[in-house]
Design a protein around this motif. Structure first.
Motif, PDB file in Angstrom:
ATOM      1  N   LYS A   1      -2.114  -1.738  14.638  1.00  0.00           N
ATOM      2  CA  LYS A   1      -1.246  -0.807  13.931  1.00  0.00           C
ATOM      3  C   LYS A   1      -0.085  -1.570  13.320  1.00  0.00           C
ATOM      4  CE  LYS A   1      -2.395   3.205  16.784  1.00  0.00           C
ATOM      5  NZ  LYS A   1      -1.892   4.299  17.637  1.00  0.00           N
ATOM      6  N   PHE A   2       0.213  -1.230  12.066  1.00  0.00           N
ATOM      7  CA  PHE A   2       1.278  -1.891  11.321  1.00  0.00           C
ATOM      8  C   PHE A   2       2.289  -0.853  10.836  1.00  0.00           C
ATOM      9  CE2 PHE A   2      -2.488  -4.487  10.720  1.00  0.00           C
ATOM     10  CZ  PHE A   2      -2.031  -5.783  10.894  1.00  0.00           C
ATOM     11  N   LYS A   3       3.470  -1.348  10.530  1.00  0.00           N
ATOM     12  CA  LYS A   3       4.474  -0.557   9.821  1.00  0.00           C
ATOM     13  C   LYS A   3       4.657  -1.197   8.447  1.00  0.00           C
ATOM     14  CE  LYS A   3       6.573   2.253  11.631  1.00  0.00           C
ATOM     15  NZ  LYS A   3       6.341   3.705  11.842  1.00  0.00           N
ATOM     16  N   LEU A   4       4.324  -0.441   7.403  1.00  0.00           N
ATOM     17  CA  LEU A   4       4.457  -0.911   6.028  1.00  0.00           C
ATOM     18  C   LEU A   4       5.752  -0.366   5.443  1.00  0.00           C
ATOM     19  CD1 LEU A   4       3.314  -2.256   3.427  1.00  0.00           C
ATOM     20  CD2 LEU A   4       2.190  -0.062   2.938  1.00  0.00           C
ATOM     21  N   ARG A   5       6.632  -1.260   5.026  1.00  0.00           N
ATOM     22  CA  ARG A   5       7.902  -0.861   4.422  1.00  0.00           C
ATOM     23  C   ARG A   5       7.871  -1.213   2.938  1.00  0.00           C
ATOM     24  NH1 ARG A   5      13.419  -2.245   7.344  1.00  0.00           N
ATOM     25  NH2 ARG A   5      12.638  -0.441   8.516  1.00  0.00           N
ATOM     26  N   VAL A   6       8.143  -0.236   2.078  1.00  0.00           N
ATOM     27  CA  VAL A   6       8.116  -0.431   0.628  1.00  0.00           C
ATOM     28  C   VAL A   6       9.441   0.039   0.035  1.00  0.00           C
ATOM     29  CG1 VAL A   6       6.910   0.069  -1.528  1.00  0.00           C
ATOM     30  CG2 VAL A   6       5.635  -0.012   0.613  1.00  0.00           C
ATOM     31  N   HIS A   7      10.069  -0.837  -0.755  1.00  0.00           N
ATOM     32  CA  HIS A   7      11.309  -0.496  -1.447  1.00  0.00           C
ATOM     33  C   HIS A   7      11.297  -1.127  -2.837  1.00  0.00           C
ATOM     34  CE1 HIS A   7      13.596   1.401   1.842  1.00  0.00           C
ATOM     35  NE2 HIS A   7      12.938   0.569   2.623  1.00  0.00           N
ATOM     36  N   GLY A   8      12.081  -0.540  -3.742  1.00  0.00           N
ATOM     37  CA  GLY A   8      12.217  -1.106  -5.083  1.00  0.00           C
ATOM     38  C   GLY A   8      11.116  -0.654  -6.018  1.00  0.00           C
ATOM     39  N   GLY A   9      11.022  -1.354  -7.155  1.00  0.00           N
ATOM     40  CA  GLY A   9      10.043  -0.961  -8.153  1.00  0.00           C
ATOM     41  C   GLY A   9      10.337   0.422  -8.689  1.00  0.00           C
ATOM     42  N   TYR A  10       9.259   1.107  -9.045  1.00  0.00           N
ATOM     43  CA  TYR A  10       9.395   2.454  -9.590  1.00  0.00           C
ATOM     44  C   TYR A  10       8.328   3.331  -8.956  1.00  0.00           C
ATOM     45  CZ  TYR A  10      10.852   5.868 -13.085  1.00  0.00           C
ATOM     46  OH  TYR A  10      11.372   6.983 -13.706  1.00  0.00           O
ATOM     47  N   PRO A  11       8.689   4.113  -7.912  1.00  0.00           N
ATOM     48  CA  PRO A  11       7.697   4.964  -7.238  1.00  0.00           C
ATOM     49  C   PRO A  11       7.182   6.062  -8.160  1.00  0.00           C
ATOM     50  CG  PRO A  11       9.924   5.488  -6.486  1.00  0.00           C
ATOM     51  CD  PRO A  11      10.044   4.282  -7.388  1.00  0.00           C
ATOM     52  N   PRO A  12       6.009   6.651  -7.810  1.00  0.00           N
ATOM     53  CA  PRO A  12       5.213   6.426  -6.606  1.00  0.00           C
ATOM     54  C   PRO A  12       4.429   5.118  -6.640  1.00  0.00           C
ATOM     55  CG  PRO A  12       4.103   7.983  -8.031  1.00  0.00           C
ATOM     56  CD  PRO A  12       5.446   7.709  -8.665  1.00  0.00           C
ATOM     57  N   TYR A  13       3.849   4.766  -5.469  1.00  0.00           N
ATOM     58  CA  TYR A  13       3.132   3.511  -5.322  1.00  0.00           C
ATOM     59  C   TYR A  13       1.673   3.782  -4.950  1.00  0.00           C
ATOM     60  CZ  TYR A  13       8.033   2.255  -4.374  1.00  0.00           C
ATOM     61  OH  TYR A  13       9.397   2.124  -4.428  1.00  0.00           O
ATOM     62  N   GLU A  14       0.854   2.743  -5.163  1.00  0.00           N
ATOM     63  CA  GLU A  14      -0.509   2.741  -4.652  1.00  0.00           C
ATOM     64  C   GLU A  14      -0.716   1.466  -3.851  1.00  0.00           C
ATOM     65  OE1 GLU A  14      -3.045   3.041  -8.064  1.00  0.00           O
ATOM     66  OE2 GLU A  14      -3.234   5.208  -7.885  1.00  0.00           O
ATOM     67  N   TYR A  15      -1.486   1.541  -2.781  1.00  0.00           N
ATOM     68  CA  TYR A  15      -1.766   0.339  -2.009  1.00  0.00           C
ATOM     69  C   TYR A  15      -3.268   0.174  -1.819  1.00  0.00           C
ATOM     70  CZ  TYR A  15      -2.521   3.347   2.112  1.00  0.00           C
ATOM     71  OH  TYR A  15      -2.990   4.294   2.981  1.00  0.00           O
ATOM     72  N   TYR A  16      -3.677  -1.079  -1.635  1.00  0.00           N
ATOM     73  CA  TYR A  16      -5.068  -1.404  -1.323  1.00  0.00           C
ATOM     74  C   TYR A  16      -5.063  -2.581  -0.359  1.00  0.00           C
ATOM     75  CZ  TYR A  16      -9.744  -3.344  -1.590  1.00  0.00           C
ATOM     76  OH  TYR A  16     -10.974  -3.846  -1.254  1.00  0.00           O
ATOM     77  N   PHE A  17      -5.808  -2.463   0.744  1.00  0.00           N
ATOM     78  CA  PHE A  17      -5.905  -3.517   1.736  1.00  0.00           C
ATOM     79  C   PHE A  17      -7.341  -4.011   1.855  1.00  0.00           C
ATOM     80  CE2 PHE A  17      -1.919  -1.620   3.163  1.00  0.00           C
ATOM     81  CZ  PHE A  17      -1.165  -2.759   3.424  1.00  0.00           C
ATOM     82  N   ASP A  18      -7.514  -5.324   1.678  1.00  0.00           N
ATOM     83  CA  ASP A  18      -8.775  -5.985   1.988  1.00  0.00           C
ATOM     84  C   ASP A  18      -8.567  -6.667   3.339  1.00  0.00           C
ATOM     85  OD1 ASP A  18     -10.979  -7.572   2.268  1.00  0.00           O
ATOM     86  OD2 ASP A  18     -10.780  -8.603   0.349  1.00  0.00           O
ATOM     87  N   TRP A  19      -9.209  -6.121   4.376  1.00  0.00           N
ATOM     88  CA  TRP A  19      -8.950  -6.581   5.734  1.00  0.00           C
ATOM     89  C   TRP A  19      -9.737  -7.838   6.100  1.00  0.00           C
ATOM     90  CZ3 TRP A  19      -4.920  -4.547   8.171  1.00  0.00           C
ATOM     91  CH2 TRP A  19      -4.445  -3.308   7.728  1.00  0.00           C
ATOM     92  N   GLY A  20     -10.601  -8.285   5.196  1.00  0.00           N
ATOM     93  CA  GLY A  20     -11.297  -9.547   5.418  1.00  0.00           C
ATOM     94  C   GLY A  20     -12.555  -9.435   6.241  1.00  0.00           C
ATOM     95  N   ASP A  21     -12.981  -8.217   6.601  1.00  0.00           N
ATOM     96  CA  ASP A  21     -14.197  -8.072   7.415  1.00  0.00           C
ATOM     97  C   ASP A  21     -15.359  -7.483   6.635  1.00  0.00           C
ATOM     98  OD1 ASP A  21     -12.903  -5.668   7.189  1.00  0.00           O
ATOM     99  OD2 ASP A  21     -12.986  -5.146   9.313  1.00  0.00           O
ATOM    100  N   GLY A  22     -15.260  -7.494   5.290  1.00  0.00           N
ATOM    101  CA  GLY A  22     -16.393  -7.117   4.461  1.00  0.00           C
ATOM    102  C   GLY A  22     -16.548  -5.619   4.274  1.00  0.00           C
ATOM    103  N   GLU A  23     -17.495  -5.274   3.398  1.00  0.00           N
ATOM    104  CA  GLU A  23     -17.708  -3.866   3.063  1.00  0.00           C
ATOM    105  C   GLU A  23     -18.185  -3.061   4.261  1.00  0.00           C
ATOM    106  OE1 GLU A  23     -20.339  -3.556  -0.225  1.00  0.00           O
ATOM    107  OE2 GLU A  23     -18.983  -4.562  -1.646  1.00  0.00           O
ATOM    108  N   ASN A  24     -18.919  -3.693   5.172  1.00  0.00           N
ATOM    109  CA  ASN A  24     -19.445  -2.998   6.354  1.00  0.00           C
ATOM    110  C   ASN A  24     -18.601  -3.296   7.582  1.00  0.00           C
ATOM    111  OD1 ASN A  24     -21.666  -1.926   4.879  1.00  0.00           O
ATOM    112  ND2 ASN A  24     -22.702  -3.906   5.059  1.00  0.00           N
ATOM    113  N   GLY A  25     -17.321  -3.582   7.351  1.00  0.00           N
ATOM    114  CA  GLY A  25     -16.431  -3.925   8.442  1.00  0.00           C
ATOM    115  C   GLY A  25     -15.912  -2.703   9.167  1.00  0.00           C
ATOM    116  N   GLY A  26     -14.718  -2.846   9.712  1.00  0.00           N
ATOM    117  CA  GLY A  26     -14.142  -1.800  10.529  1.00  0.00           C
ATOM    118  C   GLY A  26     -13.663  -0.609   9.726  1.00  0.00           C
ATOM    119  N   ILE A  27     -12.948   0.273  10.422  1.00  0.00           N
ATOM    120  CA  ILE A  27     -12.465   1.503   9.808  1.00  0.00           C
ATOM    121  C   ILE A  27     -10.943   1.513   9.806  1.00  0.00           C
ATOM    122  CG2 ILE A  27     -14.503   2.832  10.443  1.00  0.00           C
ATOM    123  CD1 ILE A  27     -12.939   3.895  12.841  1.00  0.00           C
ATOM    124  N   GLY A  28     -10.372   2.337   8.948  1.00  0.00           N
ATOM    125  CA  GLY A  28      -8.923   2.435   8.897  1.00  0.00           C
ATOM    126  C   GLY A  28      -8.435   2.616   7.481  1.00  0.00           C
TER     127      GLY A  28
END
Length: 239
Positions: free
Chosen positions: A159-186
């Motif tokens: 579990k992580f805490k993601l802190r985002v400030h600045g720029g011009y909201p709203p934001y979009e995020y994308y995480f590649d967790w490194g375990d491939g397309e058939n990797g874990g969930i979340g």
């Protein structure tokens, strides 16, 4: 969501039984620009009818915030209006043109709408297309500050805490967790409405070394990147 190109099409309503075969579209190379930028506006005229379109003239008019610098094909430039002569168009045939315009406005208001219009006129109707380019002052554009802090682990669940400030909201995020397309969930991708702290979680299905890449974009397309190497130690089989 990024600032999108705003395209609005206006067509005269034909008289009953009258066909308007012309299809007109105008597209800027960028939907956002600042003073000193050059924006190329492309115009496409297509014959969507079943009969020929007679030769004519296509016009493009830049807004008060622009100065016309160049245009193709060979054309006539009169102030902020550019005129292109086109030959007869057979069904399905197209005519293409473009105009380069420099932003010279003295307006300092962010997201000020700068308009460009294109049209052709016939005996009984006019076909018109418009687009809007938003003005932005880069000096008033704060950077995106992103922090990803690990707060807990339970076997393969992190579990992580993601802190985002600045720029011009709203934001979009994308995480590649490194375990491939058939990797874990979340959490892999999603939207963030405003600045603040957000919970992010991922479950790895097996131990190993993983390379995390995270991408956070604001509404205008500015991006911040998070790169992290994660070591997931072995744990007992799940029941």
């Amino acid at each position: 969501m990024l600032f999108a190109v705003i395209l609005t099409f206006f067509f005269n309503m034909p008289a009953k039984g009258q066909e308007i075969p012309e299809w007109l579209r105008i597209t800027p190379s960028s939907s956002i620009a600042s003073k000193g930028d050059t924006v190329r506006v492309s115009v496409l005229l297509r014959n969507d009818g079943t009969s020929d379109i007679a030769e004519g003239t296509l016009y493009l008019e830049a807004g008060m915030e622009f100065v016309v610098k160049d245009a193709q094909p060979l054309t006539t430039i009169s102030g902020k209006t550019v005129s292109f002569g086109f030959q007869k168009l057979t069904p399905g045939e197209t005519f293409r043109a473009w105009v380069d315009m420099e932003v010279v406005t003295n307006i300092k208001l962010n997201a000020h709408a700068m308009s460009v219009k294109s049209w052709i006129t016939r005996d009984k109707y006019t076909v018109t297309a418009r687009c809007t380019i938003l003005l932005w002052a880069p000096t008033e554009y704060p950077p995106i500050e992103v922090e990803l802090k690990e707060v807990s682990r339970d076997k393969g669940t992190i579990k992580f805490k993601l802190r985002v400030h600045g720029g011009y909201p709203p934001y979009e995020y994308y995480f590649d967790w490194g375990d491939g397309e058939n990797g874990g969930i979340g959490d892999k991708k999603g939207g963030i409405g405003q600045e603040g702290d957000y919970d992010i979680e991922h479950v790895y299905l097996k131990p190993g070394e993983y390379h995390l890449n995270g991408f956070i974009n604001d509404w205008l397309g500015k991006q911040s990147v998070i790169r992290r190497r994660l070591y997931i130690i072995s744990w007992e089989d799940r029941q």
